[in-house]
Enzyme design. Sequence first.
Site, mmCIF file in Angstrom:
data_model
loop_
_atom_site.group_PDB
_atom_site.id
_atom_site.type_symbol
_atom_site.label_atom_id
_atom_site.label_comp_id
_atom_site.label_asym_id
_atom_site.label_seq_id
_atom_site.Cartn_x
_atom_site.Cartn_y
_atom_site.Cartn_z
ATOM 1 N N CYS A 289 48.231 155.351 100.276
ATOM 2 C CA CYS A 289 48.743 156.673 100.624
ATOM 3 C C CYS A 289 50.120 156.581 101.300
ATOM 4 O O CYS A 289 51.085 156.217 100.657
ATOM 5 C CB CYS A 289 47.716 157.423 101.470
ATOM 6 S SG CYS A 289 47.943 159.201 101.404
ATOM 7 N N TYR A 290 50.223 156.847 102.599
ATOM 8 C CA TYR A 290 51.543 156.726 103.244
ATOM 9 C C TYR A 290 52.105 155.322 103.026
ATOM 10 O O TYR A 290 53.297 155.137 102.799
ATOM 11 C CB TYR A 290 51.439 157.016 104.754
ATOM 12 C CG TYR A 290 52.802 157.006 105.442
ATOM 13 C CD1 TYR A 290 53.551 158.169 105.538
ATOM 14 C CD2 TYR A 290 53.341 155.819 105.960
ATOM 15 C CE1 TYR A 290 54.816 158.154 106.136
ATOM 16 C CE2 TYR A 290 54.595 155.799 106.556
ATOM 17 C CZ TYR A 290 55.320 156.968 106.647
ATOM 18 O OH TYR A 290 56.571 156.962 107.233
ATOM 19 N N SER B 164 23.202 153.689 130.410
ATOM 20 C CA SER B 164 22.314 154.828 130.197
ATOM 21 C C SER B 164 21.002 154.395 129.563
ATOM 22 O O SER B 164 20.045 155.153 129.516
ATOM 23 C CB SER B 164 22.993 155.846 129.273
ATOM 24 O OG SER B 164 23.047 155.318 127.958
ATOM 25 N N LYS C 288 28.482 152.979 114.416
ATOM 26 C CA LYS C 288 27.136 152.878 114.998
ATOM 27 C C LYS C 288 26.290 151.753 114.380
ATOM 28 O O LYS C 288 25.653 150.984 115.100
ATOM 29 C CB LYS C 288 26.410 154.221 114.808
ATOM 30 C CG LYS C 288 25.141 154.353 115.604
ATOM 31 C CD LYS C 288 25.450 154.755 117.015
ATOM 32 C CE LYS C 288 24.253 154.929 117.874
ATOM 33 N NZ LYS C 288 24.635 155.403 119.214
ATOM 34 N N GLU D 132 38.943 153.183 100.625
ATOM 35 C CA GLU D 132 38.058 152.826 101.749
ATOM 36 C C GLU D 132 36.991 153.880 102.048
ATOM 37 O O GLU D 132 36.026 153.599 102.737
ATOM 38 C CB GLU D 132 38.903 152.565 103.019
ATOM 39 C CG GLU D 132 39.588 153.779 103.641
ATOM 40 C CD GLU D 132 40.931 154.139 102.993
ATOM 41 O OE1 GLU D 132 41.154 153.737 101.848
ATOM 42 O OE2 GLU D 132 41.734 154.842 103.627
ATOM 43 N N GLY E 292 48.905 157.607 106.679
ATOM 44 C CA GLY E 292 49.429 158.116 107.947
ATOM 45 C C GLY E 292 49.844 159.569 107.801
ATOM 46 O O GLY E 292 50.006 160.067 106.683
ATOM 47 N N GLY F 1 20.944 153.743 126.431
ATOM 48 C CA GLY F 1 21.190 153.982 125.011
ATOM 49 C C GLY F 1 21.782 152.726 124.375
ATOM 50 O O GLY F 1 22.150 151.778 125.064
ATOM 51 N N VAL F 2 21.851 152.754 123.036
ATOM 52 C CA VAL F 2 22.299 151.554 122.308
ATOM 53 C C VAL F 2 23.707 151.130 122.718
ATOM 54 O O VAL F 2 23.952 149.954 123.006
ATOM 55 C CB VAL F 2 22.287 151.816 120.778
ATOM 56 C CG1 VAL F 2 22.799 150.598 120.024
ATOM 57 C CG2 VAL F 2 20.899 152.163 120.316
ATOM 58 N N ASP F 3 24.631 152.099 122.770
ATOM 59 C CA ASP F 3 26.032 151.726 122.967
ATOM 60 C C ASP F 3 26.277 151.098 124.340
ATOM 61 O O ASP F 3 26.927 150.062 124.451
ATOM 62 C CB ASP F 3 26.950 152.948 122.780
ATOM 63 C CG ASP F 3 26.701 153.620 121.447
ATOM 64 O OD1 ASP F 3 26.181 152.941 120.547
ATOM 65 O OD2 ASP F 3 27.018 154.816 121.305
ATOM 66 N N SER F 4 25.747 151.730 125.379
ATOM 67 C CA SER F 4 26.007 151.150 126.700
ATOM 68 C C SER F 4 25.214 149.860 126.889
ATOM 69 O O SER F 4 25.653 148.942 127.587
ATOM 70 C CB SER F 4 25.729 152.150 127.824
ATOM 71 O OG SER F 4 24.362 152.399 127.966
ATOM 72 N N SER F 5 24.064 149.741 126.227
ATOM 73 C CA SER F 5 23.281 148.505 126.349
ATOM 74 C C SER F 5 24.000 147.334 125.684
ATOM 75 O O SER F 5 24.053 146.230 126.235
ATOM 76 C CB SER F 5 21.901 148.672 125.707
ATOM 77 O OG SER F 5 21.195 149.689 126.366
ATOM 78 N N HIS G 138 42.391 156.883 98.403
ATOM 79 C CA HIS G 138 41.791 156.084 99.484
ATOM 80 C C HIS G 138 40.586 155.290 98.972
ATOM 81 O O HIS G 138 39.508 155.850 98.813
ATOM 82 C CB HIS G 138 41.359 157.002 100.633
ATOM 83 C CG HIS G 138 42.514 157.588 101.370
ATOM 84 N ND1 HIS G 138 43.134 156.942 102.406
ATOM 85 C CD2 HIS G 138 43.197 158.739 101.179
ATOM 86 C CE1 HIS G 138 44.140 157.670 102.849
ATOM 87 N NE2 HIS G 138 44.210 158.769 102.120
#
Length: 523
Positions: free
Chosen positions: A89-90, A232, A379, A180, A62, A234-238, A178
């Site tokens: 970390c934090y 649109s 993604k 991750e 953080g 596109g992948v995300d909106s589909s 980190h």
Amino acid sequence: MKLDLAEKKVDTILVLDFGSQYTQLIARRIRELNVFSLILPWDIKSEKIKSLNPKGVILSGGPESVTELNTPRIPEIIFELDIPVLGICYGMQTLAEQFGGQVSSSKKKEFGHAQIQVAQPSLLFDGFALGTFIDVWMSHGDHVSTLPDKFNLIASTSSAPIAAMEHISKPIYALQFHPEVTQTKQGNIVLENFIFKICQCIAQWKMDDLIEQRIEGIKEKVGDQKVLLGLSGGVDSSVTAMLLDKAIGKNLICVFVDNGLLRKNEAEEVENLFKDKMDLNLLVVDAKKAFYRHLQGISDPEQKRKVIGRTFIDIFDNEAAKFKDEINFLAQGTIYPDVIESSESESKEARVIKSHHNVGGLPDDMNMKLVEPLRDLFKDEVRKMGSMLGLPSEMLNRHPFPGPGLGVRILGEITQEKVTTLQNADAIFIEELINANLYDQVSQAFCAYLPVKSVGVVGDERRYADVIAIRAVETVDFMTATWAKLPYDFLAHVSNRIVNESEEVSRVVYDISSKPPATIEWE
Ligand code: XMP
């Protein structure tokens, strides 16, 4: 709140968020290990934490400093539950402070690669021999300067002598670095040790569960109300559309605006897939004329973008206004990188938007709540989800397409004729890339229409006609890119086809500019 997965007794790791830019990445790494994870803010109510019955807790990093008053602390309930804890970390610093250790602000921040050395055997570093150096990624100002009582040092570096620590009898661990991020190359081993060896989770969670969880989440949020989605193609909106369809069926209203600047046959393909095959409630708005009219006489790239954006908003507004009193929710295919880019990294419940953001500008008096089921996903996870939901692979693996579409690929004034010429040339190029198995080897490929005419000879005829540029780039992040070294024979074939099949084109050129100094698009 109903938590179906927790109810199903899937092992759960709780990620307590102290505001790090990497919090979502921690959750993602856990998902990759097929374990369910849930991110909650650090000050979440105790009952909520108890109700989840987590197998372990990870405390994120953080931006704050525990050396300052009124900064976040770990809620006591975490220790009362007596489950494994990993502070990062934090998370490490507040752990140290809460157990009576000391945290100091460093004179200089440590940011970047470092090497830690394993100082004592620990289940967290299982698989690394004592004394081993591990390449890690650090990003901190403060550090633990005095170990708390009952904690052992388990790894150190030259600049952060206390780089990792563990409690002598409880399963409480902490890391200054980190694990991750991909820069910590063996970070996954450390996380796996925590999740499987320390928390003893069973890898039983799957992408199916995530889909189910998102569908349940949507149902819970919107109930039997209607939701509007700007699709649109596109992948995300589909993928967003498909999740919403599964959750609320006909209460989802998708609006697809055909702006006349799409790829060849794109509008028909979107309609065919979503309306005919998937039976979604899809409204296709044919706005080609409005776009061409507004773009008349405009050649300046920035002005074109503005006009296209503005026209889109007007059209969308008009459509939305028709449902104004009926719809309280607006869905968007926002994914996590979009959230980072617009630096609004809170991932909480639906926020009430007052127009002008996101979609761009719904009427001011229209208070809609956002539904963004992909907001915390990356993604490749969205692609995987789309594939499981049955989205065709051509759609999932399609190269990115800019919002202003062919508007930024036609240099100079936009006319319907130029759009058609470009669409045809582009379709040939893409078809040939697919046939030659080159499409997936480049990151983005397209044709651009240049604002010059050139002389050519076709058969016995002189042809004074347009010039088409072919562009193909390789890139990982689209911030930098190199031009793709496509085979000459292939380029020759594409060039021949474009000139032979389009009377409007007399010449084809290949763009050999990288980014920087050029950009990927021509405008
Ligand atoms: P540039 O041309 O800046 O493009 O190198 C980088 C990536 O972004 C895409 N791009 C856009 N995408 N709206 C979008 O949604 C836009 O206005 C826009 N402009 C560029 C471009 O296609 C490439 O993938």
